[in-house]
Scaffold this active site. Structure first.
Site, PDB file in Angstrom:
ATOM      1  N   TYR A 158       0.904  -1.411   0.143  1.00 61.02           N
ATOM      2  CA  TYR A 158      -0.138   0.088   0.008  1.00 61.02           C
ATOM      3  C   TYR A 158       0.902   1.313   0.107  1.00 61.02           C
ATOM      4  CZ  TYR A 158      -3.804   3.131   1.567  1.00 61.02           C
ATOM      5  OH  TYR A 158      -4.790   4.151   1.628  1.00 61.02           O
ATOM      6  N   LYS A 162       1.013   4.066  -2.866  1.00 63.20           N
ATOM      7  CA  LYS A 162       0.708   5.510  -2.605  1.00 63.20           C
ATOM      8  C   LYS A 162       1.897   6.354  -2.866  1.00 63.20           C
ATOM      9  CE  LYS A 162      -3.624   4.916  -1.636  1.00 63.20           C
ATOM     10  NZ  LYS A 162      -4.745   5.493  -2.645  1.00 63.20           N
TER      11      LYS A 162
END
Length: 250
Positions: A158, A162
């Site tokens: 994740y 990002k």
């Protein structure tokens, strides 16, 4: 004489619009006069939010799209432009998590997060950027995360997606600025959504200690940031990351 709302006659595309932050963004734009294209993985969720936008007196379209599938994204973009004639704002919000420690993380869990969170933004931006350039106007807003700025144990996939989205934002901003198009990112902190609802009370309490404002954010807080970046007040802002995190990252 009726006064114009700020986004009247504008078309806004929101991915991941079926719930949480994406739903709040779609409804916020509709409330301010925009017509909204609601994109999510399922037709049911897309249509539900599109219906809420229509209840606010706006046009809205629902599309079920796997944002990691190039053919599906390109087909959706063609349909959107055929239906709407133009797109003024693209909000790349679709995202998933598959948390786990690095040494136990499967290739599949890495791939699905990178493909949805990062590749999805690449595909939708690429599919619509020619229209923005043709119009010589447009706003691209990518929903990143503070995890892309500071990392988080158990979320290397994740965090990578990002952080990559932030670099993508800054590069696209440089490519399209001369055509009157801006590209910015929002980095939410801990927001009350389905993703944070699974946190136990002890973890929530620990996280609150790290947030100077001593509260989790609401989806509407992120929606307000998106509205600002798409509005006239942000015409001279591009390539930036706006943190909406209660002061966690300073």
């Amino acid at each position: 004489m009726r006064s114009m709302k700020p986004f009247e006659n504008q078309v806004v595309v929101v991915t991941g619009a079926g719930r949480g932050i994406g739903r709040a963004i779609a409804l916020k734009f509709a409330a301010e006069g925009a017509d909204v294209v609601c994109v999510s993985r399922t037709q049911e969720n897309s249509e539900k939010v599109a219906g809420e936008c229509r209840a606010l007196g706006r046009k809205a379209w629902a599309h079920a799209v796997d944002v990691s599938d190039a053919a599906a994204v390109n087909a959706a973009a063609d349909r959107i432009l055929a239906e709407c004639g133009r797109v003024d704002v693209l909000v790349n919000n679709a995202g998933v998590t598959r948390d786990g420690l690095l040494m136990r993380m499967s290739d599949a869990d890495w791939d699905v997060v990178l493909n949805t969170n990062l590749k999805g933004a690449f595909l939708f931006t690429k599919a619509l950027v020619r229209q923005f350039i043709k119009q010589r106007s447009g706003r691209i807003i990518n929903v990143a995360s503070i995890i892309g700025l500071i990392g988080n144990a158990g979320q290397c996939n994740y965090a990578a997606s990002k952080a990559g989205l932030i670099g993508f934002t800054q590069s696209v901003a440089r490519e399209v600025a001369s055509r009157g198009v801006t590209c910015n990112a929002i980095a939410p902190g801990f927001i009350e959504t389905d993703m944070t609802a699974v946190l136990n009370e002890s973890l929530r309490a620990e996280l609150l200690k790290r947030i100077p404002l001593n509260a989790f954010g609401q989806p509407e807080d992120v929606a307000a940031a998106a509205l600002f970046l798409a509005g006239p007040g942000a015409r001279y802002i591009t390539g930036q990351v706006l943190t909406v995190d209660g002061g966690m990252v300073m």
